[in-house]
Write an enzyme that holds these catalytic residues in place. Structure first.
Site, PDB file in Angstrom:
ATOM      1  N   LYS A  41       4.464   0.239   0.257  1.00 48.33           N
ATOM      2  CA  LYS A  41       3.980  -1.115   0.588  1.00 48.33           C
ATOM      3  C   LYS A  41       4.527  -1.698   1.890  1.00 48.33           C
ATOM      4  O   LYS A  41       4.588  -2.909   2.072  1.00 48.33           O
ATOM      5  CB  LYS A  41       4.272  -2.105  -0.560  1.00 48.33           C
ATOM      6  CG  LYS A  41       3.912  -1.629  -1.938  1.00 48.33           C
ATOM      7  CD  LYS A  41       2.638  -0.851  -2.031  1.00 48.33           C
ATOM      8  CE  LYS A  41       1.380  -1.617  -1.777  1.00 48.33           C
ATOM      9  NZ  LYS A  41       0.212  -0.692  -1.747  1.00 48.33           N
ATOM     10  N   THR A  44       2.135   1.567   5.430  1.00 44.95           N
ATOM     11  CA  THR A  44       1.819   2.994   5.575  1.00 44.95           C
ATOM     12  C   THR A  44       0.378   3.215   6.041  1.00 44.95           C
ATOM     13  O   THR A  44       0.127   3.922   7.020  1.00 44.95           O
ATOM     14  CB  THR A  44       1.978   3.704   4.202  1.00 44.95           C
ATOM     15  OG1 THR A  44       3.008   3.074   3.464  1.00 44.95           O
ATOM     16  CG2 THR A  44       2.244   5.181   4.377  1.00 44.95           C
ATOM     17  N   THR A  45      -0.553   2.593   5.317  1.00 49.34           N
ATOM     18  CA  THR A  45      -1.972   2.819   5.591  1.00 49.34           C
ATOM     19  C   THR A  45      -2.318   2.292   6.989  1.00 49.34           C
ATOM     20  O   THR A  45      -3.107   2.902   7.721  1.00 49.34           O
ATOM     21  CB  THR A  45      -2.824   2.106   4.516  1.00 49.34           C
ATOM     22  OG1 THR A  45      -2.227   2.377   3.240  1.00 49.34           O
ATOM     23  CG2 THR A  45      -4.248   2.599   4.520  1.00 49.34           C
ATOM     24  N   TRP A  46      -1.701   1.205   7.333  1.00 51.58           N
ATOM     25  CA  TRP A  46      -1.908   0.605   8.660  1.00 51.58           C
ATOM     26  C   TRP A  46      -1.463   1.582   9.755  1.00 51.58           C
ATOM     27  O   TRP A  46      -2.228   1.882  10.681  1.00 51.58           O
ATOM     28  CB  TRP A  46      -1.102  -0.691   8.716  1.00 51.58           C
ATOM     29  CG  TRP A  46      -1.337  -1.589   9.869  1.00 51.58           C
ATOM     30  CD1 TRP A  46      -2.317  -1.453  10.814  1.00 51.58           C
ATOM     31  CD2 TRP A  46      -0.591  -2.753  10.202  1.00 51.58           C
ATOM     32  NE1 TRP A  46      -2.213  -2.485  11.718  1.00 51.58           N
ATOM     33  CE2 TRP A  46      -1.167  -3.296  11.362  1.00 51.58           C
ATOM     34  CE3 TRP A  46       0.508  -3.403   9.629  1.00 51.58           C
ATOM     35  CZ2 TRP A  46      -0.670  -4.449  11.966  1.00 51.58           C
ATOM     36  CZ3 TRP A  46       0.997  -4.549  10.223  1.00 51.58           C
ATOM     37  CH2 TRP A  46       0.410  -5.063  11.377  1.00 51.58           C
ATOM     38  N   HIS A 100       6.536   8.966   1.014  1.00 53.31           N
ATOM     39  CA  HIS A 100       7.397   7.813   0.732  1.00 53.31           C
ATOM     40  C   HIS A 100       8.812   8.287   0.385  1.00 53.31           C
ATOM     41  O   HIS A 100       9.639   7.485  -0.058  1.00 53.31           O
ATOM     42  CB  HIS A 100       6.878   7.022  -0.478  1.00 53.31           C
ATOM     43  CG  HIS A 100       5.627   6.242  -0.233  1.00 53.31           C
ATOM     44  ND1 HIS A 100       5.395   5.533   0.920  1.00 53.31           N
ATOM     45  CD2 HIS A 100       4.542   6.021  -1.030  1.00 53.31           C
ATOM     46  CE1 HIS A 100       4.216   4.929   0.824  1.00 53.31           C
ATOM     47  NE2 HIS A 100       3.678   5.220  -0.333  1.00 53.31           N
ATOM     48  N   SER A 130       4.370  -7.188  -2.596  1.00 54.66           N
ATOM     49  CA  SER A 130       3.231  -6.273  -2.510  1.00 54.66           C
ATOM     50  C   SER A 130       3.316  -5.186  -3.592  1.00 54.66           C
ATOM     51  O   SER A 130       2.327  -4.838  -4.230  1.00 54.66           O
ATOM     52  CB  SER A 130       3.198  -5.656  -1.107  1.00 54.66           C
ATOM     53  OG  SER A 130       2.113  -4.788  -0.967  1.00 54.66           O
ATOM     54  N   MET A 248      -6.316  -3.505  -0.247  1.00 51.14           N
ATOM     55  CA  MET A 248      -6.138  -4.361   0.927  1.00 51.14           C
ATOM     56  C   MET A 248      -6.045  -5.789   0.412  1.00 51.14           C
ATOM     57  O   MET A 248      -7.064  -6.463   0.236  1.00 51.14           O
ATOM     58  CB  MET A 248      -7.323  -4.206   1.886  1.00 51.14           C
ATOM     59  CG  MET A 248      -7.503  -2.800   2.438  1.00 51.14           C
ATOM     60  SD  MET A 248      -6.195  -2.252   3.531  1.00 51.14           S
ATOM     61  CE  MET A 248      -6.554  -3.162   5.016  1.00 51.14           C
ATOM     62  N   ARG A 249      -4.855  -6.228   0.143  1.00 50.17           N
ATOM     63  CA  ARG A 249      -4.652  -7.491  -0.575  1.00 50.17           C
ATOM     64  C   ARG A 249      -4.638  -8.674   0.391  1.00 50.17           C
ATOM     65  O   ARG A 249      -5.595  -9.398   0.523  1.00 50.17           O
ATOM     66  CB  ARG A 249      -3.350  -7.382  -1.384  1.00 50.17           C
ATOM     67  CG  ARG A 249      -3.237  -8.308  -2.568  1.00 50.17           C
ATOM     68  CD  ARG A 249      -1.920  -8.070  -3.287  1.00 50.17           C
ATOM     69  NE  ARG A 249      -0.782  -8.285  -2.402  1.00 50.17           N
ATOM     70  CZ  ARG A 249      -0.143  -9.435  -2.231  1.00 50.17           C
ATOM     71  NH1 ARG A 249      -0.514 -10.482  -2.924  1.00 50.17           N
ATOM     72  NH2 ARG A 249       0.887  -9.545  -1.397  1.00 50.17           N
ATOM     73  N   LYS A 250      -3.518  -8.869   1.109  1.00 45.53           N
ATOM     74  CA  LYS A 250      -3.426 -10.005   2.029  1.00 45.53           C
ATOM     75  C   LYS A 250      -3.054  -9.592   3.449  1.00 45.53           C
ATOM     76  O   LYS A 250      -3.518 -10.169   4.417  1.00 45.53           O
ATOM     77  CB  LYS A 250      -2.395 -11.009   1.515  1.00 45.53           C
ATOM     78  CG  LYS A 250      -2.848 -11.783   0.295  1.00 45.53           C
ATOM     79  CD  LYS A 250      -1.930 -12.957   0.054  1.00 45.53           C
ATOM     80  CE  LYS A 250      -2.380 -13.778  -1.127  1.00 45.53           C
ATOM     81  NZ  LYS A 250      -1.372 -14.799  -1.475  1.00 45.53           N
ATOM     82  N   GLY A 251      -2.126  -8.643   3.544  1.00 42.37           N
ATOM     83  CA  GLY A 251      -1.722  -8.149   4.862  1.00 42.37           C
ATOM     84  C   GLY A 251      -1.051  -9.203   5.720  1.00 42.37           C
ATOM     85  O   GLY A 251      -1.287  -9.275   6.927  1.00 42.37           O
TER      86      GLY A 251
HETATM   87  S1  PPS Z   1       1.184   2.327   0.052  1.00 41.72           S
HETATM   88  O1  PPS Z   1       0.357   2.319  -1.178  1.00 41.72           O
HETATM   89  O2  PPS Z   1       2.604   2.317  -0.300  1.00 41.72           O
HETATM   90  O3  PPS Z   1       0.849   3.395   0.966  1.00 41.72           O
HETATM   91  O4  PPS Z   1       0.858   0.917   0.718  1.00 41.72           O
HETATM   92  P1  PPS Z   1       1.066   0.530   2.251  1.00 41.72           P
HETATM   93  O5  PPS Z   1      -0.112   0.946   3.008  1.00 41.72           O
HETATM   94  O6  PPS Z   1       2.410   0.958   2.715  1.00 41.72           O
HETATM   95  O7  PPS Z   1       1.135  -1.047   2.164  1.00 41.72           O
HETATM   96  C1  PPS Z   1       0.069  -1.839   1.737  1.00 41.72           C
HETATM   97  C2  PPS Z   1       0.302  -3.218   2.301  1.00 41.72           C
HETATM   98  O8  PPS Z   1      -0.036  -3.211   3.698  1.00 41.72           O
HETATM   99  C3  PPS Z   1      -1.090  -4.133   3.926  1.00 41.72           C
HETATM  100  N1  PPS Z   1      -1.951  -3.664   5.010  1.00 41.72           N
HETATM  101  C4  PPS Z   1      -1.993  -4.243   6.223  1.00 41.72           C
HETATM  102  N2  PPS Z   1      -1.301  -5.282   6.724  1.00 41.72           N
HETATM  103  C5  PPS Z   1      -1.611  -5.666   7.989  1.00 41.72           C
HETATM  104  N3  PPS Z   1      -2.535  -5.052   8.758  1.00 41.72           N
HETATM  105  C6  PPS Z   1      -3.242  -3.999   8.291  1.00 41.72           C
HETATM  106  N4  PPS Z   1      -4.165  -3.426   9.047  1.00 41.72           N
HETATM  107  C7  PPS Z   1      -2.981  -3.551   6.964  1.00 41.72           C
HETATM  108  N5  PPS Z   1      -3.482  -2.576   6.173  1.00 41.72           N
HETATM  109  C8  PPS Z   1      -2.851  -2.659   4.993  1.00 41.72           C
HETATM  110  C9  PPS Z   1      -1.786  -4.225   2.579  1.00 41.72           C
HETATM  111  O9  PPS Z   1      -2.604  -5.349   2.493  1.00 41.72           O
HETATM  112  C10 PPS Z   1      -0.574  -4.262   1.664  1.00 41.72           C
HETATM  113  O10 PPS Z   1       0.164  -5.483   1.773  1.00 41.72           O
HETATM  114  P2  PPS Z   1      -0.085  -6.775   0.856  1.00 41.72           P
HETATM  115  O11 PPS Z   1       1.039  -7.702   1.183  1.00 41.72           O
HETATM  116  O12 PPS Z   1      -0.034  -6.323  -0.565  1.00 41.72           O
HETATM  117  O13 PPS Z   1      -1.404  -7.325   1.252  1.00 41.72           O
END
Ligand code: PPS
Length: 287
Positions: A41, A44-46, A100, A130, A248-251
């Site tokens: 969280k 990573t995906t970003w 991770h 998250s 993709m919750r809030k970011g």
């Molecule tokens: S995982 O499952 O551990 O691989 O998740 P991970 O990708 O590390 O984290 C997910 C959180 O990152 C947010 N997210 C982003 N934030 C900003 N910009 C972009 N582009 C983006 N993409 C994913 C995602 O919303 C999760 O955070 P929260 O706070 O829950 O929204």
């Protein structure tokens, strides 16, 4: 059906992962592989999307060739979903892979081949916020319970992939000894262009300002959220069930304020100070 947590060399991890530990531990990295490494969280995906866009010179179409979890396989899940080991081994170099695992559990072959590692850390309060929401969806983890219960578990390191404190400090200590780029989610959010430029340089790429700006746009939360190849919406349901919530919750930075009580925040901060007293790693304080 919910999974349980078991210990791997002192680190709690989903039993579904522990079952395959030998294959994970002996994973054969290749020279040139790039490893994206994070505590869950933390963005990573970003960073996966950013790295794929950089490696493909900002080409939007190429980066829509497959879902993010296929473009950049997750080592710990290679026995549970595609791409499995066979597909990963068939990928052309340079491969980009995701993990991770805490620094001491990274398969040794990554260090033996001096692979580049991109690490992203996110402030603890937003990470647990998250993670708490995420664990409602993740079937291989136990039920998260109430937030106060979950917060205790997080503070004790009793969640999937173990202690946040040990994870972020571990990579911080290793960052100058290995080829590790250490980034913060908050910096990426505040100054995406400069942070993405750092990643580009670390990967020995040279992209124009125009392409870099395009990557900032394509990897923004709003764009990734509506991109089915970047938003994990097709992730296998047996592992992550998004019926009631989406990945993709809030970011945002500071969402913890919507979940923590003032008392929880105070107790968390006291514990945090103890856990982080011997490290030079500092997160932006105005969160
Ligand atoms: S995982 O499952 O551990 O691989 O998740 P991970 O990708 O590390 O984290 C997910 C959180 O990152 C947010 N997210 C982003 N934030 C900003 N910009 C972009 N582009 C983006 N993409 C994913 C995602 O919303 C999760 O955070 P929260 O706070 O829950 O929204």
């Amino acid at each position: 059906m919910r999974g349980t947590l078991e210990n791997v060399e002192g680190v709690p991890m989903a039993d579904a992962i522990v079952k395959n530990w030998q294959q994970i531990k002996t994973f054969e990295a290749r020279p040139g592989d790039i490893l994206i490494s994070t505590y869950p969280k933390s963005g990573t995906t970003w960073i996966q999307e950013i790295v794929d866009l950089i490696m493909n010179n900002g080409d939007e179409e190429i980066c829509r060739r497959a879902p993010i979890y296929e473009r950049i396989p997750f080592i710990e899940l290679m026995h549970l979903m595609k791409p499995g080991l066979e597909e990963i081994n068939a990928m052309p170099s340079p491969r980009v892979l995701k993990t991770h695992l805490p620094v001491q559990l990274i398969p040794a072959s990554f260090w033996e081949h001096n692979c580049k590692v991109i690490y992203v850390a996110r402030n603890a309060k937003d990470t647990v916020t998250s993670f708490y929401h995420f664990d409602h969806m993740v079937k291989i983890h136990p039920e998260p319970g109430t937030f106060p219960q979950y917060l205790e578990r997080f503070m004790n390191g009793n969640v999937g992939w173990g202690s946040w404190y040990d994870h972020v400090k571990g990579f911080w200590e290793w960052k100058d000894k290995r080829d590790i780029l250490y980034l913060l989610y908050e910096d990426l959010k505040r100054n995406s262009l400069e942070e993405i430029r750092k990643v580009m340089r670390f990967l020995d790429k040279d992209l124009s300002e125009e392409v870099l700006k395009k990557i900032v746009h394509l990897s923004s939360f709003a764009q990734m959220r509506k991109n089915p190849m970047a938003n994990n919406s097709t992730f296998p349901k047996e592992i992550m069930d998004q019926t009631d919530m989406s990945f993709m919750r809030k970011g945002t930075v500071g969402d913890w304020k919507n979940l923590f009580t003032a008392e929880q925040s105070k107790r968390f901060e006291e514990h945090y100070k103890q856990q982080m007293k011997n490290t030079t790693l500092i997160f932006p304080s105005a969160i």
